[in-house]
Design an enzyme around this catalytic site. Structure first.
Site, short mmCIF file in Angstrom:
data_model
loop_
_atom_site.label_atom_id
_atom_site.label_comp_id
_atom_site.label_asym_id
_atom_site.label_seq_id
_atom_site.Cartn_x
_atom_site.Cartn_y
_atom_site.Cartn_z
N ASP A 81 -20.05 30.77 -61.56
CA ASP A 81 -19.91 32.12 -61.01
C ASP A 81 -18.74 32.10 -60.02
OD1 ASP A 81 -20.58 34.74 -60.28
OD2 ASP A 81 -22.20 34.15 -58.96
N ASP A 83 -32.58 32.37 -64.11
CA ASP A 83 -33.64 33.17 -63.50
C ASP A 83 -33.11 34.24 -62.56
OD1 ASP A 83 -32.70 31.38 -61.39
OD2 ASP A 83 -34.47 32.01 -60.27
N LYS A 116 -32.60 24.16 -61.75
CA LYS A 116 -33.43 24.23 -62.93
C LYS A 116 -32.75 25.02 -64.04
CE LYS A 116 -36.78 25.49 -59.86
NZ LYS A 116 -38.00 26.13 -59.36
N GLY A 117 -31.81 25.88 -63.64
CA GLY A 117 -31.23 26.84 -64.59
C GLY A 117 -30.60 26.21 -65.82
N PHE A 161 -25.24 40.29 -63.71
CA PHE A 161 -26.29 39.30 -63.47
C PHE A 161 -27.12 39.12 -64.73
CE2 PHE A 161 -29.91 37.13 -61.74
CZ PHE A 161 -29.31 36.27 -60.85
N VAL A 162 -27.13 37.88 -65.22
CA VAL A 162 -27.81 37.60 -66.48
C VAL A 162 -29.01 36.68 -66.29
CG1 VAL A 162 -25.73 37.99 -67.87
CG2 VAL A 162 -26.22 35.69 -67.00
N GLU A 171 -24.19 22.51 -66.76
CA GLU A 171 -24.68 23.58 -65.88
C GLU A 171 -24.77 24.90 -66.64
OE1 GLU A 171 -26.22 24.65 -63.57
OE2 GLU A 171 -25.12 25.16 -61.76
N ASP A 172 -25.70 25.73 -66.22
CA ASP A 172 -25.91 27.00 -66.91
C ASP A 172 -24.72 27.96 -66.81
OD1 ASP A 172 -26.34 27.44 -64.18
OD2 ASP A 172 -28.33 28.30 -64.41
P1 IMP Z 1 -21.60 29.58 -58.02
O1 IMP Z 1 -21.81 28.46 -57.06
O2 IMP Z 1 -21.26 30.87 -57.30
O3 IMP Z 1 -20.62 29.28 -59.12
O4 IMP Z 1 -23.01 29.89 -58.63
C1 IMP Z 1 -23.57 29.11 -59.58
C2 IMP Z 1 -25.08 29.22 -59.57
O5 IMP Z 1 -25.53 30.52 -59.25
C3 IMP Z 1 -25.61 28.94 -60.95
O6 IMP Z 1 -25.95 27.59 -61.07
C4 IMP Z 1 -26.80 29.83 -61.06
O7 IMP Z 1 -27.95 29.15 -60.62
C5 IMP Z 1 -26.54 30.97 -60.12
N1 IMP Z 1 -26.07 32.18 -60.82
C6 IMP Z 1 -24.83 32.71 -60.79
N2 IMP Z 1 -24.74 33.80 -61.54
C7 IMP Z 1 -25.97 33.98 -62.07
C8 IMP Z 1 -26.52 34.96 -62.98
O8 IMP Z 1 -25.87 35.89 -63.46
N3 IMP Z 1 -27.82 34.78 -63.29
C9 IMP Z 1 -28.59 33.76 -62.82
N4 IMP Z 1 -28.12 32.83 -61.98
C10 IMP Z 1 -26.82 32.94 -61.60
MG MG Z 2 -27.91 26.80 -61.39
#
Ligand code: IMP
Ligand code: MG
Length: 179
Positions: free
Chosen positions: A102, A158, A42-43, A151-152, A98-99
């Site tokens: 990370d 969210d 949803k982000g 963390f944002v 995508e939002d």
């Molecule tokens: P990754 O798979 O580790 O790259 O994480 C990506 C997902 O983690 C994103 O789609 C977000 O939903 C969530 N995420 C990562 N960092 C944050 C943050 O700082 N705030 C909120 N959601 C986050």
């Molecule tokens: Mg996400």
């Protein structure tokens, strides 16, 4: 400002301006094509809706819901597809919207999956790039802002399903998730 927010990173005005800039870059890149814009629920939805309104190419809209996070602030390291696409991406130019990137786990896995399904191309647009947190070899093709390993929340993002409707991006106070 919300009392759980330590500081604002990007205001509503900054987001609007930068998202439009990056979306227009993507629009120029897809000139003459008919990409499928894959929004990640949803982000990514608020970024997605602002982004696609700056496109002039005839884009098809579709959505997926995946999760790698539980309700916490630390990645669980497992990608789960909760809702799949309606369309067949075989032979299509796909733009994942995508939002945030990370560790890169979500997007590395999604990109691989869509390539395996026969997409002609798979590109990635992100609002935020948390570069210092990267563990997988993947980077966005279109990105709005680089951020530090914090963390944002807000503008779709969210923490435990809260704060998505804040119009700005803010750093969440550590006291909220380190209880
Ligand atoms: P990754 O798979 O580790 O790259 O994480 C990506 C997902 O983690 C994103 O789609 C977000 O939903 C969530 N995420 C990562 N960092 C944050 C943050 O700082 N705030 C909120 N959601 C986050
Ligand atoms: Mg996400």
């Amino acid at each position: 400002m919300h009392s759980d927010v330590e500081r604002i990173l990007f205001t509503e005005k900054q987001l609007k301006k930068r998202v439009a800039e990056v979306a227009r870059e993507a629009d120029a890149f897809y000139a003459g094509k008919n990409p499928v814009c894959v929004g990640i629920l949803k982000g990514g939805i608020i970024f997605y809706s602002d982004f696609i309104r700056n496109l002039t190419v005839p884009a098809e809209l579709d959505f997926m819901s995946v999760s790698s996070y539980g309700s916490g602030a630390v990645s669980s390291g497992k990608l789960k597809i909760k809702k799949d696409l309606d369309c067949d991406v075989k032979g299509r130019d796909v733009l994942i919207i995508e939002d945030i990137i990370d560790s890169g786990f979500t997007l590395a896995n999604l990109k691989r999956l869509l390539c395996e399904r026969g997409a002609a191309s798979v590109k990635i647009a992100t609002l935020l790039n948390k570069r210092p947190a990267r563990k997988y070899d993947i980077c966005p093709d279109f990105n709005c802002f680089d951020i530090e390993n914090e963390f944002v929340i807000g503008y779709g993002l969210d923490y435990a399903e809260r704060y998505r409707s804040l119009p700005y991006i803010g750093v969440l106070k550590r006291s909220v998730y380190e209880k």
